[in-house]
Motif scaffolding. Structure first.
Motif, PDB file in Angstrom:
ATOM      1  N   THR A 149       0.828  -1.204   0.000  1.00 31.08           N
ATOM      2  CA  THR A 149       0.000   0.000   0.000  1.00 31.08           C
ATOM      3  C   THR A 149       0.861   1.253   0.000  1.00 31.08           C
ATOM      4  OG1 THR A 149      -1.753  -1.137   1.227  1.00 31.08           O
ATOM      5  CG2 THR A 149      -1.784   1.271   1.257  1.00 31.08           C
ATOM      6  N   PHE A 150       1.942   1.233   0.791  1.00 29.41           N
ATOM      7  CA  PHE A 150       2.867   2.376   0.839  1.00 29.41           C
ATOM      8  C   PHE A 150       3.476   2.627  -0.541  1.00 29.41           C
ATOM      9  CE2 PHE A 150       7.135   4.163   1.403  1.00 29.41           C
ATOM     10  CZ  PHE A 150       6.862   5.273   2.192  1.00 29.41           C
ATOM     11  N   ALA A 151       3.876   1.551  -1.221  1.00 28.33           N
ATOM     12  CA  ALA A 151       4.479   1.690  -2.554  1.00 28.33           C
ATOM     13  C   ALA A 151       3.466   2.198  -3.567  1.00 28.33           C
ATOM     14  CB  ALA A 151       5.052   0.351  -3.011  1.00 28.33           C
ATOM     15  N   SER A 152       2.238   1.685  -3.492  1.00 32.13           N
ATOM     16  CA  SER A 152       1.224   2.046  -4.484  1.00 32.13           C
ATOM     17  C   SER A 152       0.651   3.440  -4.257  1.00 32.13           C
ATOM     18  CB  SER A 152       0.089   1.020  -4.478  1.00 32.13           C
ATOM     19  OG  SER A 152      -0.614   1.042  -3.251  1.00 32.13           O
ATOM     20  N   LYS A 153       0.832   3.994  -3.072  1.00 31.88           N
ATOM     21  CA  LYS A 153       0.305   5.330  -2.770  1.00 31.88           C
ATOM     22  C   LYS A 153       1.420   6.367  -2.668  1.00 31.88           C
ATOM     23  CE  LYS A 153      -3.917   3.711  -2.308  1.00 31.88           C
ATOM     24  NZ  LYS A 153      -4.979   3.987  -3.307  1.00 31.88           N
ATOM     25  N   LYS A 154       2.286   6.221  -1.676  1.00 28.26           N
ATOM     26  CA  LYS A 154       3.313   7.229  -1.385  1.00 28.26           C
ATOM     27  C   LYS A 154       4.426   7.252  -2.441  1.00 28.26           C
ATOM     28  CE  LYS A 154       1.304   8.246   2.541  1.00 28.26           C
ATOM     29  NZ  LYS A 154       0.583   9.526   2.714  1.00 28.26           N
ATOM     30  N   LEU A 155       4.982   6.071  -2.758  1.00 26.80           N
ATOM     31  CA  LEU A 155       6.084   6.032  -3.720  1.00 26.80           C
ATOM     32  C   LEU A 155       5.625   6.402  -5.119  1.00 26.80           C
ATOM     33  CD1 LEU A 155       8.127   2.889  -2.566  1.00 26.80           C
ATOM     34  CD2 LEU A 155       8.447   5.302  -1.974  1.00 26.80           C
ATOM     35  N   LEU A 156       4.382   6.075  -5.435  1.00 23.40           N
ATOM     36  CA  LEU A 156       3.825   6.462  -6.730  1.00 23.40           C
ATOM     37  C   LEU A 156       3.799   7.983  -6.858  1.00 23.40           C
ATOM     38  CD1 LEU A 156       2.409   5.962  -9.410  1.00 23.40           C
ATOM     39  CD2 LEU A 156       0.255   5.735  -8.160  1.00 23.40           C
ATOM     40  N   LYS A 157       3.384   8.666  -5.814  1.00 25.00           N
ATOM     41  CA  LYS A 157       3.318  10.125  -5.836  1.00 25.00           C
ATOM     42  C   LYS A 157       4.711  10.737  -5.957  1.00 25.00           C
ATOM     43  CE  LYS A 157      -1.024  10.256  -3.261  1.00 25.00           C
ATOM     44  NZ  LYS A 157      -1.704  10.572  -1.991  1.00 25.00           N
ATOM     45  N   LEU A 158       5.693  10.142  -5.273  1.00 27.95           N
ATOM     46  CA  LEU A 158       7.069  10.623  -5.398  1.00 27.95           C
ATOM     47  C   LEU A 158       7.566  10.434  -6.827  1.00 27.95           C
ATOM     48  CD1 LEU A 158       9.716  11.691  -4.239  1.00 27.95           C
ATOM     49  CD2 LEU A 158      10.255   9.349  -3.487  1.00 27.95           C
ATOM     50  N   GLY A 159       7.216   9.300  -7.432  1.00 27.07           N
ATOM     51  CA  GLY A 159       7.605   9.035  -8.815  1.00 27.07           C
ATOM     52  C   GLY A 159       7.012  10.052  -9.772  1.00 27.07           C
ATOM     53  N   ILE A 160       5.767  10.447  -9.527  1.00 23.77           N
ATOM     54  CA  ILE A 160       5.111  11.442 -10.376  1.00 23.77           C
ATOM     55  C   ILE A 160       5.826  12.782 -10.272  1.00 23.77           C
ATOM     56  CG2 ILE A 160       2.984  12.772 -10.712  1.00 23.77           C
ATOM     57  CD1 ILE A 160       1.462  10.262  -9.751  1.00 23.77           C
ATOM     58  N   ILE A 161       6.203  13.175  -9.060  1.00 21.51           N
ATOM     59  CA  ILE A 161       6.925  14.437  -8.863  1.00 21.51           C
ATOM     60  C   ILE A 161       8.232  14.436  -9.653  1.00 21.51           C
ATOM     61  CG2 ILE A 161       8.155  15.866  -7.175  1.00 21.51           C
ATOM     62  CD1 ILE A 161       6.084  14.989  -5.098  1.00 21.51           C
ATOM     63  N   LEU A 162       9.014  13.370  -9.510  1.00 20.23           N
ATOM     64  CA  LEU A 162      10.313  13.296 -10.176  1.00 20.23           C
ATOM     65  C   LEU A 162      10.188  13.242 -11.694  1.00 20.23           C
ATOM     66  CD1 LEU A 162      12.217  10.805  -7.830  1.00 20.23           C
ATOM     67  CD2 LEU A 162      12.312  13.300  -7.855  1.00 20.23           C
ATOM     68  N   LEU A 163       9.064  12.719 -12.186  1.00 19.24           N
ATOM     69  CA  LEU A 163       8.848  12.664 -13.634  1.00 19.24           C
ATOM     70  C   LEU A 163       8.867  14.055 -14.248  1.00 19.24           C
ATOM     71  CD1 LEU A 163       8.113  10.914 -16.133  1.00 19.24           C
ATOM     72  CD2 LEU A 163       5.706  11.265 -15.534  1.00 19.24           C
ATOM     73  N   GLY A 164       8.429  15.060 -13.499  1.00 21.10           N
ATOM     74  CA  GLY A 164       8.403  16.431 -14.001  1.00 21.10           C
ATOM     75  C   GLY A 164       9.761  16.958 -14.397  1.00 21.10           C
ATOM     76  N   ALA A 165      10.826  16.420 -13.779  1.00 21.13           N
ATOM     77  CA  ALA A 165      12.184  16.898 -14.069  1.00 21.13           C
ATOM     78  C   ALA A 165      12.666  16.489 -15.452  1.00 21.13           C
ATOM     79  CB  ALA A 165      13.161  16.378 -13.009  1.00 21.13           C
ATOM     80  N   SER A 166      11.955  15.562 -16.100  1.00 18.93           N
ATOM     81  CA  SER A 166      12.377  15.106 -17.428  1.00 18.93           C
ATOM     82  C   SER A 166      11.462  15.623 -18.532  1.00 18.93           C
ATOM     83  CB  SER A 166      12.400  13.570 -17.472  1.00 18.93           C
ATOM     84  OG  SER A 166      11.096  13.040 -17.289  1.00 18.93           O
ATOM     85  N   LEU A 167      10.419  16.380 -18.178  1.00 20.74           N
ATOM     86  CA  LEU A 167       9.488  16.901 -19.170  1.00 20.74           C
ATOM     87  C   LEU A 167       9.810  18.356 -19.477  1.00 20.74           C
ATOM     88  CD1 LEU A 167       6.116  15.393 -17.905  1.00 20.74           C
ATOM     89  CD2 LEU A 167       7.647  14.504 -19.653  1.00 20.74           C
ATOM     90  N   ASN A 168       9.797  18.676 -20.752  1.00 25.67           N
ATOM     91  CA  ASN A 168      10.142  20.030 -21.193  1.00 25.67           C
ATOM     92  C   ASN A 168       9.064  20.527 -22.148  1.00 25.67           C
ATOM     93  OD1 ASN A 168      11.291  22.339 -22.423  1.00 25.67           O
ATOM     94  ND2 ASN A 168      13.343  21.575 -21.975  1.00 25.67           N
ATOM     95  N   MET A 169       8.382  21.574 -21.755  1.00 28.24           N
ATOM     96  CA  MET A 169       7.295  22.102 -22.571  1.00 28.24           C
ATOM     97  C   MET A 169       7.785  22.610 -23.929  1.00 28.24           C
ATOM     98  SD  MET A 169       4.493  21.589 -21.027  1.00 28.24           S
ATOM     99  CE  MET A 169       3.415  22.593 -22.038  1.00 28.24           C
ATOM    100  N   ALA A 170       9.050  22.976 -24.012  1.00 25.15           N
ATOM    101  CA  ALA A 170       9.594  23.468 -25.279  1.00 25.15           C
ATOM    102  C   ALA A 170       9.556  22.398 -26.361  1.00 25.15           C
ATOM    103  CB  ALA A 170      11.031  23.948 -25.080  1.00 25.15           C
TER     104      ALA A 170
END
Length: 337
Positions: free
Chosen positions: A61-82
């Motif tokens: 449950t911790f992995a599917s809730k908390k770690l998933l949210k952390l993964g989503i946050i870090l994903l933003g560092a690889s996305l570039n609107m340009a």
């Protein structure tokens, strides 16, 4: 301390499942199936043999809730609107119509097959945006059940397996150019690994273009999660404040982890995150998402999925088939076919 000890067995198991899934993905002769889907299925198989009071539930449950949210946050560092303005101008025209198909017709299709709005929209998001990543990103925003996520992942995966085989055949039969085929595969096939497989099965040029289109398509996650955050907040507000006016709160409308995701996306677009750091964050993000899918699998019963019937799969098939038709139809009217 006891709470930390309670989650360790489950978290460690999701790490093992994620590492195993990444290894299986890496040894496949071609990118047929993503590690996220592999992890989900492994977790579901293990769940079949677990007792109801097993020691891995809290960690899963911790992995599917908390770690998933952390993964989503870090994903933003690889996305570039340009990127949208560099390689996405052509694909955006097609994506507008495919997204309208997914969420417009998908709304009525989901109702027809008796699906709840969360499962219906997760399947539509997985089909219209980028498979597992979109499903994993939107699920916590709308507080979807594990069964909804499992069905959405399964529905998009089954369609992708068929498209890897059928897309090159259809592309050659239609006499498509590398660019036209790459645009079609990049906008109509769901998961990134499946887009790569279908693209390069046609030609190297088509594979390169399909991959660029798919990366641009991934950026649609940003506005989509915001829209679903607003929808979810509106529904919750109506339920909690039927007879009183709800107070506005940004963190209630847009969850904190989505704000973190958007913040890193803006910072990366502005050029403040080195490419090597962004790449590292993306790798960590992807692994955390695979762990999260493993956790969801560990809590998902195959019996529960069976009892849900064939509605979700039929909904996924209808939406996926319509996206394929709409994408090639838009290309035809654009004069690309």
């Amino acid at each position: 301390m006891k709470s930390i000890q309670a989650i360790i067995p489950g978290v460690l198991l999701t790490v093992v499942i994620a590492a195993t899934s990444k290894f299986i993905e890496s040894i496949l002769p071609m990118p047929l199936i993503s590690a996220s889907v592999i992890a989900l299925f492994i977790g579901m198989i293990i769940n079949y043999f677990l007792q109801s009071d097993n020691p891995v539930t809290k960690g899963a449950t911790f992995a599917s809730k908390k770690l998933l949210k952390l993964g989503i946050i870090l994903l933003g560092a690889s996305l570039n609107m340009a990127t949208v303005f560099q390689v996405g101008r052509l694909s955006l025209s097609v994506m507008v119509f495919t997204l309208l198909t997914c969420f417009g017709i998908g709304h009525f299709s989901g109702k027809f097959f008796g699906l709840n709005w969360k499962m219906s929209n997760l399947i539509s998001a997985g089909t219209g945006i980028c498979g597992g990543s979109a499903i994993a990103s939107i699920a916590p925003v709308i507080e979807a059940d594990d069964l909804d996520v499992a069905y959405a992942m399964s529905a998009t995966f089954i369609f992708d397996m068929a498209m890897i085989i059928l897309f090159p055949i259809m592309g050659h039969a239609l006499g498509l150019s590398d660019m036209a085929y790459g645009l079609w595969a990049g906008t109509a096939v769901n998961d990134t690994s499946s887009v790569v497989a279908a693209g390069y099965a046609f030609s190297d040029g088509a594979g390169d273009f399909a991959t660029m289109v798919k990366l641009t398509r991934t950026l649609v996650i940003i506005p989509t999660v915001i829209v679903f955050a607003l929808i979810s907040a509106h529904i919750k507000s109506k339920e909690e404040h039927k007879h009183e006016k709800a107070k506005f709160s940004l963190t209630k409308v847009i969850p904190w982890f989505i704000l973190g995701f958007l913040a890193l996306t803006v910072i990366n677009t502005a050029g403040f995150i080195p490419e090597s750091v962004g790449h590292t964050f993306k790798l960590i993000s992807k692994f955390l998402m695979v762990m999260a899918l493993a956790g969801i699998g560990l809590k998902t019963s195959l019996k529960d999925m069976k009892s849900a019937g064939t509605g979700p799969m039929l909904h996924g098939f209808v939406i996926s088939a319509l996206v394929v038709i709409v994408a090639i139809g838009v290309e035809y009217f654009m004069g690309l076919v």
